[in-house]
Motif scaffolding. Structure first.
Motif, PDB file in Angstrom:
ATOM      1  N   PHE A  10      39.568  34.553  45.100  1.00  0.00           N
ATOM      2  CA  PHE A  10      38.833  35.661  46.033  1.00  0.00           C
ATOM      3  C   PHE A  10      39.588  35.918  47.242  1.00  0.00           C
ATOM      4  CE2 PHE A  10      35.749  37.205  43.021  1.00  0.00           C
ATOM      5  CZ  PHE A  10      35.427  36.076  42.104  1.00  0.00           C
ATOM      6  N   GLU A  11      39.128  37.045  47.765  1.00  0.00           N
ATOM      7  CA  GLU A  11      39.591  37.372  49.282  1.00  0.00           C
ATOM      8  C   GLU A  11      38.665  38.230  49.774  1.00  0.00           C
ATOM      9  OE1 GLU A  11      43.823  38.669  49.015  1.00  0.00           O
ATOM     10  OE2 GLU A  11      42.936  40.922  49.231  1.00  0.00           O
TER      11      GLU A  11
ATOM     12  N   LEU B  45      34.340  41.817  49.037  1.00  0.00           N
ATOM     13  CA  LEU B  45      35.114  40.607  48.281  1.00  0.00           C
ATOM     14  C   LEU B  45      35.795  41.333  47.332  1.00  0.00           C
ATOM     15  CD1 LEU B  45      34.982  37.567  47.839  1.00  0.00           C
ATOM     16  CD2 LEU B  45      33.215  37.892  46.246  1.00  0.00           C
ATOM     17  N   ARG B  46      37.033  40.881  46.979  1.00  0.00           N
ATOM     18  CA  ARG B  46      37.909  41.510  45.988  1.00  0.00           C
ATOM     19  C   ARG B  46      38.719  40.204  45.234  1.00  0.00           C
ATOM     20  NH1 ARG B  46      39.865  45.109  50.677  1.00  0.00           N
ATOM     21  NH2 ARG B  46      41.301  43.580  50.991  1.00  0.00           N
ATOM     22  N   LYS B  47      38.927  40.683  44.055  1.00  0.00           N
ATOM     23  CA  LYS B  47      39.889  39.627  43.290  1.00  0.00           C
ATOM     24  C   LYS B  47      40.694  40.334  42.373  1.00  0.00           C
ATOM     25  CE  LYS B  47      39.909  35.586  40.257  1.00  0.00           C
ATOM     26  NZ  LYS B  47      39.250  34.598  39.574  1.00  0.00           N
ATOM     27  N   PRO B  48      42.197  40.434  42.379  1.00  0.00           N
ATOM     28  CA  PRO B  48      43.050  41.256  41.663  1.00  0.00           C
ATOM     29  C   PRO B  48      42.980  41.208  40.169  1.00  0.00           C
ATOM     30  CG  PRO B  48      44.173  39.315  42.756  1.00  0.00           C
ATOM     31  CD  PRO B  48      42.907  39.278  43.256  1.00  0.00           C
ATOM     32  N   SER B  49      42.481  40.195  39.597  1.00  0.00           N
ATOM     33  CA  SER B  49      42.008  39.653  38.077  1.00  0.00           C
ATOM     34  C   SER B  49      41.241  38.920  37.759  1.00  0.00           C
ATOM     35  CB  SER B  49      43.760  39.315  37.508  1.00  0.00           C
ATOM     36  OG  SER B  49      43.542  39.118  36.191  1.00  0.00           O
ATOM     37  N   VAL B  50      40.214  39.349  37.087  1.00  0.00           N
ATOM     38  CA  VAL B  50      38.897  38.408  36.858  1.00  0.00           C
ATOM     39  C   VAL B  50      39.081  37.802  35.660  1.00  0.00           C
ATOM     40  CG1 VAL B  50      37.451  39.873  38.595  1.00  0.00           C
ATOM     41  CG2 VAL B  50      37.661  40.326  35.863  1.00  0.00           C
ATOM     42  N   HIS B  51      38.296  36.678  35.530  1.00  0.00           N
ATOM     43  CA  HIS B  51      38.480  35.939  34.268  1.00  0.00           C
ATOM     44  C   HIS B  51      36.870  35.699  33.789  1.00  0.00           C
ATOM     45  CE1 HIS B  51      42.367  35.023  35.085  1.00  0.00           C
ATOM     46  NE2 HIS B  51      42.085  34.304  36.165  1.00  0.00           N
TER      47      HIS B  51
ATOM     48  N   GLY C 100      22.246  40.231  46.205  1.00  0.00           N
ATOM     49  CA  GLY C 100      23.250  39.843  45.197  1.00  0.00           C
ATOM     50  C   GLY C 100      23.695  40.920  44.400  1.00  0.00           C
ATOM     51  N   THR C 101      24.899  40.591  43.985  1.00  0.00           N
ATOM     52  CA  THR C 101      25.698  41.377  42.735  1.00  0.00           C
ATOM     53  C   THR C 101      25.908  40.492  41.795  1.00  0.00           C
ATOM     54  OG1 THR C 101      26.471  43.027  44.575  1.00  0.00           O
ATOM     55  CG2 THR C 101      27.587  42.963  42.285  1.00  0.00           C
ATOM     56  N   LEU C 102      25.425  41.010  40.595  1.00  0.00           N
ATOM     57  CA  LEU C 102      25.943  40.346  39.377  1.00  0.00           C
ATOM     58  C   LEU C 102      27.342  40.753  38.886  1.00  0.00           C
ATOM     59  CD1 LEU C 102      25.151  38.318  36.891  1.00  0.00           C
ATOM     60  CD2 LEU C 102      24.151  40.300  35.835  1.00  0.00           C
ATOM     61  N   LEU C 103      28.226  39.938  38.849  1.00  0.00           N
ATOM     62  CA  LEU C 103      29.370  40.239  38.117  1.00  0.00           C
ATOM     63  C   LEU C 103      29.602  39.933  36.755  1.00  0.00           C
ATOM     64  CD1 LEU C 103      32.604  41.316  38.562  1.00  0.00           C
ATOM     65  CD2 LEU C 103      33.133  39.087  39.156  1.00  0.00           C
ATOM     66  N   ALA C 104      29.822  40.945  35.975  1.00  0.00           N
ATOM     67  CA  ALA C 104      29.295  40.564  34.538  1.00  0.00           C
ATOM     68  C   ALA C 104      30.972  40.913  33.895  1.00  0.00           C
ATOM     69  CB  ALA C 104      28.616  41.352  33.907  1.00  0.00           C
ATOM     70  N   VAL C 105      31.731  40.016  33.517  1.00  0.00           N
ATOM     71  CA  VAL C 105      33.095  40.104  32.920  1.00  0.00           C
ATOM     72  C   VAL C 105      33.283  40.232  31.493  1.00  0.00           C
ATOM     73  CG1 VAL C 105      35.497  39.184  33.052  1.00  0.00           C
ATOM     74  CG2 VAL C 105      33.992  38.997  35.034  1.00  0.00           C
ATOM     75  N   GLN C 106      33.715  41.189  31.114  1.00  0.00           N
ATOM     76  CA  GLN C 106      33.549  41.365  29.557  1.00  0.00           C
ATOM     77  C   GLN C 106      35.017  41.121  28.921  1.00  0.00           C
ATOM     78  OE1 GLN C 106      31.931  45.399  29.081  1.00  0.00           O
ATOM     79  NE2 GLN C 106      30.597  44.918  30.800  1.00  0.00           N
ATOM     80  N   PRO C 107      34.904  40.749  27.787  1.00  0.00           N
ATOM     81  CA  PRO C 107      36.316  40.362  27.130  1.00  0.00           C
ATOM     82  C   PRO C 107      36.711  41.696  26.684  1.00  0.00           C
ATOM     83  CG  PRO C 107      34.520  39.693  25.613  1.00  0.00           C
ATOM     84  CD  PRO C 107      33.738  39.944  26.888  1.00  0.00           C
TER      85      PRO C 107
ATOM     86  N   VAL D  72      32.708  44.553  34.412  1.00  0.00           N
ATOM     87  CA  VAL D  72      34.303  44.553  34.422  1.00  0.00           C
ATOM     88  C   VAL D  72      35.066  43.996  33.360  1.00  0.00           C
ATOM     89  CG1 VAL D  72      34.420  42.595  36.001  1.00  0.00           C
ATOM     90  CG2 VAL D  72      36.252  44.502  36.144  1.00  0.00           C
ATOM     91  N   PHE D  73      36.207  44.652  33.091  1.00  0.00           N
ATOM     92  CA  PHE D  73      36.795  43.745  31.803  1.00  0.00           C
ATOM     93  C   PHE D  73      37.637  42.809  32.213  1.00  0.00           C
ATOM     94  CE2 PHE D  73      35.435  46.126  28.176  1.00  0.00           C
ATOM     95  CZ  PHE D  73      35.208  47.681  28.606  1.00  0.00           C
ATOM     96  N   GLU D  74      37.792  41.759  31.450  1.00  0.00           N
ATOM     97  CA  GLU D  74      38.520  40.682  31.755  1.00  0.00           C
ATOM     98  C   GLU D  74      40.256  41.160  32.354  1.00  0.00           C
ATOM     99  OE1 GLU D  74      39.056  37.784  28.678  1.00  0.00           O
ATOM    100  OE2 GLU D  74      39.271  36.151  30.204  1.00  0.00           O
ATOM    101  N   GLU D  75      40.676  40.651  33.269  1.00  0.00           N
ATOM    102  CA  GLU D  75      42.012  40.494  33.966  1.00  0.00           C
ATOM    103  C   GLU D  75      41.938  42.036  34.636  1.00  0.00           C
ATOM    104  OE1 GLU D  75      45.124  40.604  31.034  1.00  0.00           O
ATOM    105  OE2 GLU D  75      44.479  38.562  30.201  1.00  0.00           O
ATOM    106  N   ALA D  76      40.784  42.675  34.728  1.00  0.00           N
ATOM    107  CA  ALA D  76      40.918  43.932  35.684  1.00  0.00           C
ATOM    108  C   ALA D  76      40.452  43.650  36.932  1.00  0.00           C
ATOM    109  CB  ALA D  76      39.946  44.942  35.182  1.00  0.00           C
ATOM    110  N   PRO D  77      41.021  44.313  38.228  1.00  0.00           N
ATOM    111  CA  PRO D  77      40.740  43.968  39.697  1.00  0.00           C
ATOM    112  C   PRO D  77      39.042  44.265  39.821  1.00  0.00           C
ATOM    113  CG  PRO D  77      41.777  46.158  39.501  1.00  0.00           C
ATOM    114  CD  PRO D  77      41.734  45.466  37.949  1.00  0.00           C
ATOM    115  N   VAL D  78      38.649  43.582  40.826  1.00  0.00           N
ATOM    116  CA  VAL D  78      37.039  43.916  41.182  1.00  0.00           C
ATOM    117  C   VAL D  78      36.817  44.103  42.613  1.00  0.00           C
ATOM    118  CG1 VAL D  78      36.377  41.542  40.971  1.00  0.00           C
ATOM    119  CG2 VAL D  78      34.711  43.406  40.698  1.00  0.00           C
TER     120      VAL D  78
END
Lengths: 115, 115
Positions: free
Chosen positions: A63-64, A76-82, A108-115, A13-19
């Motif tokens: 997170f929520e 699990l959700r987050k409106p804007s990731v870093h 497990g789930t690997l969350l990979a946040v890209q700039p 996911v890109f930075e600042e996007a929801p997940v």
């Protein structure tokens, strides 16, 4: 057998996007539900938990998660990731009234946040 | 408030040897659980100790044994090590007396490599 399924092994996911990270469990009894985060070469940190009450649970780091009994899910959700959210996320369940509170984890789930 | 601590952080052993891992629970906690996390997998429950007795055991052979001391700290012993025992070993604590058995807090883990 009781089990936890995390449907996505990796979520880019890109930075600042929801997940949303998905979690389903198999159970016909009451459960307690948890999300843990694991940063590289570290132990598990508790993000949030559902024991009872409101089905929408808020945790640390923005997170929520929402408990859906009919769908046996706890996504699990987050409106804007870093960038700093990049980590492995584990969903876990324990069973109300069990002999112990042993946790059963998903893979497990690997969350990979890209700039 | 001291969290869960584990020692050592890393360990290298050869096949057939024996190993002892140590855990001190979070302050105020009385229950200790051990988990094995193989590479790329979620943690698997080994066993849980309360009042110096094993309360429940997961699907692990008798080569895995444990102990809890009067100060609530715990040891995990593994005999006749196999290559497949290489993993991150996680200790988690919770509190039966405080009525919070359900929530487990994890330590940083001990990474064991068997050659």
């Amino acid at each position: 057998a009781q089990s936890v399924t995390q449907l996505d092994s990796q979520v880019p996911v890109f930075e600042e996007a929801p997940v949303e990270l998905r979690c389903n469990y198999s159970s016909s009894v009451s459960v307690y539900l948890f999300w843990y985060v694991q940063y590289p070469n570290q132990g598990l940190q508790l993000l949030l938990k559902y024991l009872s009450g409101s089905t929408l649970v808020k945790g640390i780091n923005g997170f929520e998660a929402e408990f859906n009994k009919s769908q046996t899910s706890f996504h699990l959700r987050k409106p804007s990731v870093h960038i700093s959210d990049t980590a492995e996320y584990f969903c876990a369940v324990s069973y109300y009234g069990g002999a112990t509170n042993k946790l059963i984890f998903g893979t497990g789930t690997l969350l990979a946040v890209q700039p | 408030d001291a969290g869960v601590t584990q020692s050592p952080t890393h360990l290298i052993k050869t096949r057939g040897q024996q190993v002892t891992l140590r855990c001190s629970p979070k302050s105020g906690h009385d229950t200790v659980s051990w988990y094995q996390q193989a590479l790329g997998q979620g943690p698997q429950f080994i066993f849980q100790y309360y009042e110096e007795e094993e309360r429940q055991r997961g699907n692990f052979p008798d080569r895995f044994s444990g102990h809890q001391f009067p100060n609530y700290s715990s040891e995990l012993n593994v005999n006749a090590l196999l290559l497949g025992d290489s993993a991150l070993y996680l200790c988690a604590s919770s509190s039966i007396r405080a009525g919070d058995l359900e929530t487990q807090y994890f330590g940083p883990g001990t990474r064991l490599l068997v050659l």
